[in-house]
Scaffold this active site. Structure first.
Site, PDB file in Angstrom:
ATOM      1  N   THR A   1       0.687  -1.098   0.032  1.00 54.55           N
ATOM      2  CA  THR A   1      -0.021   0.032   0.018  1.00 54.55           C
ATOM      3  C   THR A   1       0.944   1.270   0.002  1.00 54.55           C
ATOM      4  O   THR A   1       0.436   2.150  -0.664  1.00 54.55           O
ATOM      5  CB  THR A   1      -0.768  -0.004   1.114  1.00 54.55           C
TER       6      THR A   1
ATOM      7  N   HIS B   1       1.889   2.037  -3.459  1.00 55.42           N
ATOM      8  CA  HIS B   1       0.737   2.443  -4.090  1.00 55.42           C
ATOM      9  C   HIS B   1       0.399   4.027  -3.963  1.00 55.42           C
ATOM     10  O   HIS B   1       0.343   4.598  -4.813  1.00 55.42           O
ATOM     11  CB  HIS B   1      -0.656   1.864  -3.768  1.00 55.42           C
TER      12      HIS B   1
END
Ligand code: NAD
Ligand code: ZN
Length: 342
Positions: free
Chosen positions: A41, A44
């Site tokens: 994450t 990301h």
């Protein structure tokens, strides 16, 4: 305090800055962070994928897999003491929605996520609800304790179906898949077969106790799996790859009555041949986060029973080298990269 913020929307825009130490509210704790593990994450967020831009409103402190000690607490916090060693559940749930009222807290409709929808833990200090701080004995290193959040997700996935005496295929051996291999072996799985195209990651599956390692590239996978499973299909399939083709293909090597647990994420369509799925009486289970807080207790128990997670950590860097850590995670040249926060 030092912290790493996503300063603005778009690729990049990460910066090490100084901010005031936050103060805990009545039901909150202030945690002195000691270690933070970098998650997909965070990659990301760094690259500003659709996933990140849909969920984050910069500026915000990043990071959510962490360990630390309680440094201060709100007036109404009774279950934790100053100095307690903690890791954290990163999903903050509402306790009022339909899912929460049915004890399905892990799929709460109003979930707030540390380091994504509110300030994260790549910082010297973080404030979180006391409920989300999970106390551990200080028998593990700060680095290993920073893995608890993804480890408990692996526990959720790997205990969705009974492992004892069963054969299991684990698709995808990134950090979460590799930890699930350890969980499955600890739970008494008879034969754990890891399917993973990245050779270094495949090897990591072996270090975590897998019985057989299969690189799926250019081979007849169903046949290869039967070969290492006494010429039988497997009882259970666990996906940690998010590769929809690999999940679909698993129908060719799962036994009738078999079960599929899917934690890997993708926005691609999963196509299952319905007659095969129905006539074989298969079960498909999606795995979202961690069941609050039963999976944490199960995970704690498996560690107590001897499960070792240290092979998962391949790199430890100082907080200031966060960009190097994110790059390592992005290229898959590591298993888990942990930042030390002094
Ligand atoms: P990761 O990206 O590091 O690992 C995925 C692994 O799958 C990689 O090693 C990759 O080489 C392998 N892979 C790709 N294609 C494959 C194929 N065809 N067959 C076998 N293996 C293949 O991810 P991670 O951090 O270990 O997380 C695992 C997955 O779980 C990711 O998709 C992530 O987005 C997702 N995730 C889900 C939740 C949840 O709550 N459901 C929580 C965290 C992460
Ligand atoms: Zn809720």
């Amino acid at each position: 305090m030092k912290c790493v913020v996503k300063a603005a929307a778009g690729s990049g825009h990460l910066a090490l800055v100084n901010r005031p130490v936050p103060e805990p509210g009545a039901h909150e704790v202030l945690i002195k962070v000691h270690a933070l593990a970098i998650c997909g994450t965070d990659v990301h967020i760094a690259e500003w994928s659709q996933f990140a831009s849909d969920r984050m409103k910069p500026p915000m402190i990043i990071g959510h897999e962490f360990s630390g000690e309680v440094a201060a607490k709100g007036a109404l916090v009774t279950q934790l003491a100053i100095g307690d060693t903690v890791s954290a559940e990163t999903h903050i749930v509402c306790h009022t929605c339909e899912a929460c009222r049915r004890n399905d807290f892990h799929v709460c409709s109003h979930t707030e996520t540390i380091g994504l929808s509110r300030d994260g833990a790549l910082a010297e200090y973080i404030v979180i609800p006391a409920e989300n701080a999970i106390r551990f004995n200080k028998t593990l290193s700060w680095e290993t304790l920073s893995l608890m959040e993804p480890y408990i997700a692996a526990v959720h996935a790997a205990t969705a179906f009974p492992a004892a005496g069963n054969s299991a295929a684990v698709i995808g051996c990134g950090p979460i898949g590799a930890m699930a291999v350890g969980v499955l072996k600890q739970c008494g799985a008879a034969n754990v077969i890891v399917v993973e195209p990245n050779e270094a990651r495949l090897k990591k599956g072996g270090e975590m106790g897998a019985d057989h390692l299969v690189n799926p590239v250019g081979i007849d996978l169903a046949r290869a799996i039967r070969t290492v499973n006494e010429d039988r299909p497997v009882d259970v399939v666990f996906d940690f790859s998010g590769n929809v083709d690999a999940i679909e293909q698993s129908l060719s090597y799962i036994r009738p009555g078999g079960r599929l647990s899917v934690l890997g994420l993708s926005d691609h369509l999963l196509k299952l041949r319905l007659d095969r799925f129905v006539y074989n009486g298969l079960t498909l289970q999606g795995i979202a986060g961690r069941r609050l807080y039963g999976d944490w207790e199960t995970g704690r128990g498996l560690l107590r029973a001897g499960l070792r997670l240290d092979p998962i950590i391949t790199h430890v860097l100082p907080m200031e080298n966060y960009q190097k850590g994110i790059n390592l995670m992005k290229t898959g040249q590591c298993c888990k990269c942990v930042l030390k926060i002094e």
